[in-house]
Design a protein around this motif. Structure first.
Motif, short mmCIF file in Angstrom:
data_model
loop_
_atom_site.label_atom_id
_atom_site.label_comp_id
_atom_site.label_asym_id
_atom_site.label_seq_id
_atom_site.Cartn_x
_atom_site.Cartn_y
_atom_site.Cartn_z
N ARG A 69 0.82 -1.18 -0.01
CA ARG A 69 -0.08 0.08 0.07
C ARG A 69 0.70 1.29 0.00
N PRO A 70 0.49 2.41 0.27
CA PRO A 70 1.21 3.54 0.33
C PRO A 70 2.48 3.22 1.40
N ARG A 71 3.39 4.08 1.00
CA ARG A 71 4.52 3.89 1.74
C ARG A 71 4.87 5.11 2.80
N ARG A 72 4.06 6.34 2.30
CA ARG A 72 4.23 7.55 3.14
C ARG A 72 3.18 7.58 4.40
N LEU A 73 3.63 7.86 5.82
CA LEU A 73 2.71 7.91 6.84
C LEU A 73 3.05 9.08 7.70
N LEU A 74 2.22 9.96 8.15
CA LEU A 74 2.20 11.13 8.97
C LEU A 74 1.14 10.80 9.81
N ILE A 75 1.83 11.01 11.37
CA ILE A 75 1.10 10.71 12.36
C ILE A 75 1.32 11.75 13.50
N LEU A 76 0.13 11.98 13.97
CA LEU A 76 -0.02 13.23 14.98
C LEU A 76 0.18 12.45 16.32
N THR A 77 1.25 12.93 17.09
CA THR A 77 1.54 12.31 18.16
C THR A 77 1.50 13.59 19.38
N ASN A 78 2.28 13.18 20.40
CA ASN A 78 2.08 14.31 21.37
C ASN A 78 3.66 14.87 21.81
N TYR A 79 3.82 15.85 22.31
CA TYR A 79 5.10 16.48 22.64
C TYR A 79 5.41 15.75 23.88
N GLY A 80 6.48 15.35 24.26
CA GLY A 80 6.80 14.88 25.76
C GLY A 80 7.05 13.16 25.54
N ILE A 126 -0.85 21.49 23.20
CA ILE A 126 -2.15 21.75 23.27
C ILE A 126 -2.85 22.10 22.05
N LEU A 127 -3.80 21.52 21.49
CA LEU A 127 -4.41 21.82 20.21
C LEU A 127 -5.52 22.69 20.49
N THR A 128 -5.96 23.59 19.57
CA THR A 128 -7.14 24.57 19.77
C THR A 128 -7.76 24.32 18.41
N ASN A 129 -8.95 25.07 18.63
CA ASN A 129 -9.90 24.81 17.31
C ASN A 129 -10.14 26.18 16.69
N GLY A 130 -8.84 26.78 16.80
CA GLY A 130 -8.66 28.40 16.21
C GLY A 130 -8.41 28.17 14.69
N PRO A 131 -8.52 29.24 14.05
CA PRO A 131 -8.24 29.14 12.33
C PRO A 131 -6.93 29.04 12.04
N ARG A 132 -6.61 28.70 10.74
CA ARG A 132 -5.33 28.32 10.27
C ARG A 132 -4.76 29.59 9.97
N THR A 133 -3.69 29.97 10.54
CA THR A 133 -2.98 31.02 10.73
C THR A 133 -1.54 31.08 9.78
N GLY A 134 -1.20 29.84 9.37
CA GLY A 134 0.02 29.84 8.78
C GLY A 134 1.34 30.22 9.48
N ARG A 152 -5.55 22.96 15.24
CA ARG A 152 -5.96 21.94 14.38
C ARG A 152 -5.58 22.58 13.05
N ALA A 153 -6.34 23.62 12.56
CA ALA A 153 -6.04 23.86 11.20
C ALA A 153 -4.52 23.93 10.67
N GLN A 171 11.54 11.22 11.02
CA GLN A 171 12.01 12.09 12.24
C GLN A 171 10.92 12.41 12.77
N GLY A 172 10.93 12.77 13.98
CA GLY A 172 9.99 13.34 15.18
C GLY A 172 9.93 14.80 15.12
N VAL A 173 9.01 15.57 14.61
CA VAL A 173 9.15 17.28 14.50
C VAL A 173 8.02 17.80 15.45
N ALA A 174 8.58 18.71 16.29
CA ALA A 174 7.46 19.51 17.17
C ALA A 174 7.02 20.59 16.45
N ILE A 175 5.69 21.03 16.76
CA ILE A 175 5.00 22.32 16.05
C ILE A 175 4.41 22.96 17.18
#
Length: 177
Positions: A69-80, A126-134, A152-153, A171-175
């Motif tokens: 199947r597809p090879r590319r996988l992005l996973i949302l995880t938690n900092y910490g 912490i995730l918010t329901n705010g708008p996409r800001t870029g 989340r946006a 890699q793991g990347v923080a945002i």
């Protein structure tokens, strides 16, 4: 684009989005959902009490992806978790308050790392329901604090751009905003 959800009513209708009702722990459902996909984006989350859905669901996703199947996988995880488990008050408090959630995320990451997929782990505060800001920062050595948050946006925007750029492949990347 196809989304698998146990509660499709939680996903607002969008043009070109097909929502499938199902359980991410069911191999047949996951395999059918990703059959024609170019990539898989997982945003599984767990409640404090309940099954280890991130670990169990990721195990199913990886099994389905291994079947050519597809090879590319992005996973949302938690900092910490994993290498982002720094000695800081933020991480200590996170583990004190959300131990079962973070343990599930750590087990999930442990499954992903040795996999044959082209993975990226996106570590969010912490995730918010705010708008996409870029307007957000990312990095493999980014340190998050109690004031760290991101919408989340913006997470969605980053994950979609990472599909194209592959800047954090295996890699793991923080945002944070």
């Amino acid at each position: 684009m196809t989304a698998l959800s146990r509660d499709p009513a939680a996903i607002p209708p969008r043009e070109h989005l097909h929502v499938v009702t199902g359980d991410v722990r069911d191999f047949t459902t996951v395999a059918q959902t990703i059959e024609d996909a170019h990539a898989v984006i997982s945003t599984l989350g767990r409640q404090r009490r309940g099954p280890a859905i991130c670990t169990e669901g990721t195990r199913t996703i990886l099994s389905a992806m291994a079947a050519d199947r597809p090879r590319r996988l992005l996973i949302l995880t938690n900092y910490g978790v994993a290498e982002s488990r720094h000695r800081s008050l933020y991480v200590a408090a996170s583990w004190l308050l959300e131990r079962s959630v973070l343990r599930d995320k750590e087990h999930m990451e442990a499954l992903v790392r040795p996999s044959e997929t082209e993975w990226t782990l996106v570590r969010a505060p912490i995730l918010t329901n705010g708008p996409r800001t870029g307007r957000y920062r990312t990095g493999t050595d980014l340190r998050l604090t109690f004031t760290s948050k991101v919408s989340r946006a913006d997470i969605a925007e980053f994950m979609l751009s990472e599909l194209e750029e592959n800047a954090y492949l295996r890699q793991g990347v923080a945002i944070t905003s």
